[in-house]
Design an enzyme around this catalytic site. Structure first.
Site, PDB file in Angstrom:
ATOM      1  N   GLU A 189       0.831  -1.213   0.000  1.00  0.00           N
ATOM      2  CA  GLU A 189       0.000   0.000   0.000  1.00  0.00           C
ATOM      3  C   GLU A 189       0.864   1.262   0.000  1.00  0.00           C
ATOM      4  OE1 GLU A 189      -3.418   0.192  -0.103  1.00  0.00           O
ATOM      5  OE2 GLU A 189      -4.068  -1.824   0.441  1.00  0.00           O
ATOM      6  N   LYS A 231      -2.470  10.323   1.048  1.00  0.00           N
ATOM      7  CA  LYS A 231      -3.859   9.954   1.341  1.00  0.00           C
ATOM      8  C   LYS A 231      -4.636  11.148   1.882  1.00  0.00           C
ATOM      9  CE  LYS A 231      -7.111   6.721   3.097  1.00  0.00           C
ATOM     10  NZ  LYS A 231      -7.449   5.384   3.545  1.00  0.00           N
ATOM     11  N   GLU A 241     -15.704   9.727  -1.264  1.00  0.00           N
ATOM     12  CA  GLU A 241     -15.432   8.930  -2.453  1.00  0.00           C
ATOM     13  C   GLU A 241     -16.480   9.100  -3.546  1.00  0.00           C
ATOM     14  OE1 GLU A 241     -13.502   5.155  -1.681  1.00  0.00           O
ATOM     15  OE2 GLU A 241     -14.421   4.322  -3.465  1.00  0.00           O
ATOM     16  N   ASN A 249      -8.074   3.003  -4.789  1.00  0.00           N
ATOM     17  CA  ASN A 249      -8.395   1.593  -5.033  1.00  0.00           C
ATOM     18  C   ASN A 249      -7.525   0.989  -6.130  1.00  0.00           C
ATOM     19  OD1 ASN A 249     -10.478   1.741  -3.124  1.00  0.00           O
ATOM     20  ND2 ASN A 249     -11.855   2.613  -4.654  1.00  0.00           N
ATOM     21  N   HIS A 256      -9.088  -7.706  -4.921  1.00  0.00           N
ATOM     22  CA  HIS A 256     -10.233  -8.195  -4.176  1.00  0.00           C
ATOM     23  C   HIS A 256     -10.730  -9.507  -4.786  1.00  0.00           C
ATOM     24  CE1 HIS A 256     -14.376  -8.240  -2.557  1.00  0.00           C
ATOM     25  NE2 HIS A 256     -13.764  -7.746  -1.503  1.00  0.00           N
TER      26      HIS A 256
HETATM   27  N1  GLY Z   1      -8.653   2.439   1.526  1.00  0.00           N
HETATM   28  C1  GLY Z   1      -9.178   3.334   0.566  1.00  0.00           C
HETATM   29  C2  GLY Z   1      -9.776   4.551   1.156  1.00  0.00           C
HETATM   30  O1  GLY Z   1      -9.633   4.814   2.327  1.00  0.00           O
HETATM   31  O2  GLY Z   1     -10.420   5.273   0.454  1.00  0.00           O
END
Ligand code: GLY
Length: 369
Positions: A189, A231, A241, A249, A256
């Site tokens: 990640e 992030k 989102e 993603n 997944h």
């Molecule tokens: N793990 C993806 C997000 O937090 O949007």
């Protein structure tokens, strides 16, 4: 290089918060948390494994500052992220007579963070909580951005809420005791942030990834801080989102499907599925003429160098059926109006979203060469 605390701010107006990143933050938690408490009363949620290592230390630093603590320990593993787990956690919170102005603390990995955050979002119609993530995966992803929830037989994370923490303490020293395989899964990640939006960071990881996995604290702090900054920037633009957050993603739709087909088992950890999934996303992008094969090759090489799986052949056990993988992808929660949304790339550091993809090419990507 001296070790210091890095601060990354998540700019969300009245729900803004800081992520503090550095060594030995757990032992300083009393001082770091004290300032944001409305009342000196906390409720700590952890799991059996993390609790055995870190709960007593956290309680001691809080109590030394006159902060009362109650704790609840859940079994380690995904099964705690369930309605049953939520029921016993919320019962324990109510039994502890938590008031709305008290603070809930999640001490653990993604399961503890997601479950605790969700419980905090609904207890007394919403309580504040603090994340103290103890895995690399949780430090760079799940503890930041406010996604909380539980699993149901219908799928993972289908019941949940956006509920931002008040503070995140990412103690890089706790990563020292993490099993290598889990550290690597979290590292996938970290690489994701380079691949989706920061080619220089991917270059830096190619040069420093091995050393940071081997334990270099300064490099770990830089990698976690760069990931959290990336992030935080995306979450600040798109908290719920509806657009750009979906870039996070990258590799996840493929990953997944791989996790689902391997039964969400130890055969393939989430981060390992994401690593292979990111290679597949770049492979698909190359097959669509969006980027060169050299990007896919570089990513694969880096994953293999550090010890992450990079293709279907790296998954132990019987081969996976491309049609079944495709069927899992079609059920992903990111499907909109029946079309699968893909995160593709025009090159390393240049990801974008599209649902305009020829599924025959996806089939080719899912078919072992
Ligand atoms: N793990 C993806 C997000 O937090 O949007």
């Amino acid at each position: 290089m001296s070790q210091h605390i890095e601060t990354v701010s998540v700019a969300l107006g009245d729900r803004a918060y800081d992520i503090l990143i550095g060594p030995d933050l757990l032992s300083q938690a009393g001082a770091l948390i004290g300032g944001i408490l409305a009342r000196p009363k906390t409720f700590i949620v952890t799991d059996e494994n993390v609790g055995a290592q870190h709960l007593a230390g956290l309680e001691a630093t809080l109590q030394a500052r006159g902060i009362a603590t109650t704790s609840h320990t859940v079994p380690a593993g995904e099964t705690s992220k369930s309605f049953a787990g939520l029921e016993s956690l919320t019962a324990a919170m109510l039994d502890a007579r938590l008031e709305r102005r008290d603070m809930v603390i999640a001490l653990g990995g993604g399961v503890v963070g997601d479950l605790t955050g969700f419980a905090a979002s609904i207890l007394r119609r919403g309580m504040d909580f603090i994340q103290i993530p103890t895995t690399l995966l949780a430090q760079v992803d799940s503890s930041v951005g406010g996604k909380t929830g539980i699993n149901t037989p219908q799928g993972k994370n289908l019941i949940g809420a956006f509920h931002q923490p008040r503070l995140v303490l990412a103690d890089t020293s706790v990563l020292d005791t993490l099993p290598r395989r889990e550290l690597l899964a979290g590292y996938a990640e970290v690489v994701k942030y380079g691949l989706l939006g920061d080619a220089d960071f991917f270059d830096w990881l190619q040069a420093n990834g091995q050393a940071l996995l081997d334990g270099d604290q300064d490099l770990r702090i830089k990698a976690v801080a760069t990931s959290c900054r990336a992030k935080a920037g995306i979450v600040a633009q798109d908290e719920r989102e509806s657009g750009v957050r979906a870039l996070l993603n990258l590799g996840h739709t493929f990953g997944h499907a791989l996790e689902a087909e391997t039964g969400f088992s130890d055969r393939l950890l989430h981060g390992e599925g994401v690593a292979i999934g990111m290679v597949m996303a770049f492979d698909l992008s190359a097959r669509m003429g969006l980027c060169g094969d050299n990007a896919t090759a570089a990513i694969k090489r880096h994953f293999r160098t550090v010890g992450l799986p990079a293709s279907l052949d790296d998954i132990e056990g019987p081969g996976l059926d491309p049609e079944r993988l495709l069927a899992h992808m079609a059920q992903d929660k990111k499907v909109k109006d029946g079309r699968i949304t893909f995160v593709l790339a025009r090159g390393i550091g240049d990801a974008f979203l599209t649902d305009d993809v020829d599924l025959n090419l996806v089939r080719d990507v899912l078919t072992p060469s």
